[in-house]
Design a protein around this motif. Structure first.
Motif, mmCIF file in Angstrom:
data_model
loop_
_atom_site.group_PDB
_atom_site.id
_atom_site.type_symbol
_atom_site.label_atom_id
_atom_site.label_comp_id
_atom_site.label_asym_id
_atom_site.label_seq_id
_atom_site.Cartn_x
_atom_site.Cartn_y
_atom_site.Cartn_z
ATOM 1 N N ARG A 57 43.349 39.850 29.367
ATOM 2 C CA ARG A 57 44.617 39.813 30.099
ATOM 3 C C ARG A 57 44.695 40.868 31.196
ATOM 4 N NH1 ARG A 57 49.344 38.790 25.554
ATOM 5 N NH2 ARG A 57 48.627 36.723 24.854
ATOM 6 N N GLY A 58 43.982 41.973 31.024
ATOM 7 C CA GLY A 58 44.064 43.058 31.991
ATOM 8 C C GLY A 58 42.700 43.644 32.286
ATOM 9 N N PHE A 59 42.554 44.188 33.485
ATOM 10 C CA PHE A 59 41.292 44.772 33.958
ATOM 11 C C PHE A 59 41.658 46.113 34.570
ATOM 12 C CE2 PHE A 59 38.091 45.507 37.205
ATOM 13 C CZ PHE A 59 36.907 45.026 36.678
ATOM 14 N N HIS A 60 41.172 47.203 33.958
ATOM 15 C CA HIS A 60 41.514 48.535 34.449
ATOM 16 C C HIS A 60 40.251 49.271 34.886
ATOM 17 C CE1 HIS A 60 43.982 52.185 34.829
ATOM 18 N NE2 HIS A 60 42.884 52.815 34.436
ATOM 19 N N ALA A 61 40.298 49.859 36.070
ATOM 20 C CA ALA A 61 39.150 50.595 36.613
ATOM 21 C C ALA A 61 39.635 51.902 37.222
ATOM 22 C CB ALA A 61 38.442 49.755 37.670
ATOM 23 N N ASP A 62 38.667 52.769 37.540
ATOM 24 C CA ASP A 62 39.027 53.961 38.289
ATOM 25 C C ASP A 62 39.161 53.581 39.769
ATOM 26 O OD1 ASP A 62 36.426 53.684 39.193
ATOM 27 O OD2 ASP A 62 35.638 55.343 38.001
ATOM 28 N N ASN A 63 39.118 54.565 40.637
ATOM 29 C CA ASN A 63 39.339 54.299 42.061
ATOM 30 C C ASN A 63 38.059 53.960 42.822
ATOM 31 O OD1 ASN A 63 42.316 54.915 42.907
ATOM 32 N ND2 ASN A 63 41.797 56.441 41.364
ATOM 33 N N GLY A 64 36.976 53.645 42.107
ATOM 34 C CA GLY A 64 35.715 53.331 42.768
ATOM 35 C C GLY A 64 35.802 52.059 43.600
ATOM 36 N N SER A 65 35.225 52.106 44.796
ATOM 37 C CA SER A 65 35.281 50.950 45.697
ATOM 38 C C SER A 65 34.494 49.761 45.163
ATOM 39 C CB SER A 65 34.740 51.338 47.078
ATOM 40 O OG SER A 65 33.396 51.785 46.980
ATOM 41 N N ILE A 81 43.732 37.379 35.565
ATOM 42 C CA ILE A 81 43.661 38.690 34.914
ATOM 43 C C ILE A 81 44.349 39.725 35.794
ATOM 44 C CG2 ILE A 81 42.114 40.521 34.134
ATOM 45 C CD1 ILE A 81 40.056 38.373 33.479
ATOM 46 N N GLU A 82 45.250 40.502 35.191
ATOM 47 C CA GLU A 82 45.967 41.536 35.935
ATOM 48 C C GLU A 82 45.048 42.731 36.183
ATOM 49 O OE1 GLU A 82 50.003 44.328 35.543
ATOM 50 O OE2 GLU A 82 49.210 43.235 33.816
ATOM 51 N N PHE A 83 45.103 43.283 37.390
ATOM 52 C CA PHE A 83 44.266 44.438 37.741
ATOM 53 C C PHE A 83 45.116 45.693 37.844
ATOM 54 C CE2 PHE A 83 42.530 47.365 40.911
ATOM 55 C CZ PHE A 83 41.270 47.589 40.388
ATOM 56 N N THR A 84 44.668 46.776 37.204
ATOM 57 C CA THR A 84 45.289 48.088 37.360
ATOM 58 C C THR A 84 44.202 49.118 37.615
ATOM 59 O OG1 THR A 84 45.199 48.474 34.956
ATOM 60 C CG2 THR A 84 47.241 47.552 35.848
ATOM 61 N N LYS A 85 44.580 50.245 38.208
ATOM 62 C CA LYS A 85 43.598 51.290 38.496
ATOM 63 C C LYS A 85 44.154 52.652 38.124
ATOM 64 C CE LYS A 85 44.769 52.059 43.385
ATOM 65 N NZ LYS A 85 44.957 53.525 43.327
#
Length: 223
Positions: A57-65, A81-85
């Motif tokens: 349901r969700g995809f979380h990453a750091d600030n990497g390009s 899928i929802e994206f958060t950073k």
């Protein structure tokens, strides 16, 4: 999700490990690619998400390009899928993946440089040995929140909450409803019982020894 770089040597980059961890069950999938460019990374991310037995349901990453770009955005939009950073300079926002980078990826592969041409073989090792061991045989600690006398939340890790990711998944109410089509808990549990935990660990270590020996021998011949 987070990426782990396998060292530089004489200015030449090594392989990259992509580490994806579910924040509820700690189900973990590791893959390896040559570079973090879109041509290499986007197919790997899509394959990693497909490897989870339940819906994402969700995809979380750091600030990497490598993760914040139009190609990844289109992939996640297609999969709904929802994206958060993470916030800048807040590594704890991606704390679970960061922890698993050290406890799993670095423990397995170390810090030494591994040339990019071995990415395909390492990725096959992850799929065949590392990922099954992590999810079916390696226990994880899950926190329990309790309220102390001062009204503050205290996290404890009782023995009854030490489980493999599969055991944690099976313990969730209505877990079957979250599984991908064609996947059942019974099938996953049957796969987990093919080997004991010790047998799976031994098989993993033997396969890793063969992999590293092959990389070492071929690197010496290339030199």
């Amino acid at each position: 999700i987070d990426s782990v770089h396998q060292g530089d040597e004489d200015g030449v980059k090594g392989v990259y490990h992509i580490n994806v961890v579910d924040c509820v069950t700690q189900w973990e999938v590791v893959a390896t690619c040559e570079r973090l460019s879109e041509a290499y990374l986007v197919p790997v991310i899509e394959a990693l998400l497909d490897d989870f037995p339940f819906a994402i349901r969700g995809f979380h990453a750091d600030n990497g390009s490598e993760y914040i770009n139009h190609q990844v955005a289109r992939l996640l939009e297609k999969l709904h899928i929802e994206f958060t950073k993470s916030r800048p300079r807040h590594s704890n926002d991606n704390g679970l993946a960061e922890t698993k980078n050290g406890a799993v990826v670095r423990k397995c592969f170390g810090y030494s440089h591994i040339p990019q041409r071995f990415a395909t073989e390492i990725n096959a090792f992850c799929a065949a040995y590392l990922n099954p061991y992590l999810n079916f045989h390696r226990p994880c600690m899950f926190a329990e929140d309790t309220l102390n006398a001062k009204g503050k939340i205290k996290k404890t890790y009782p023995q009854r909450l030490v489980m493999t990711p599969l055991e944690k998944l099976a313990s969730l109410p209505g877990a079957d409803a979250f599984l991908q089509p064609g996947i059942t808990l019974a099938r996953l549990q049957a796969r987990a019982t093919r080997l004991t935990d010790n047998e799976a660990a031994q098989q993993l270590n033997q396969a890793r020894t063969r992999l590293f020996q092959s990389i070492h021998d071929r690197s010496k011949r290339a030199a």
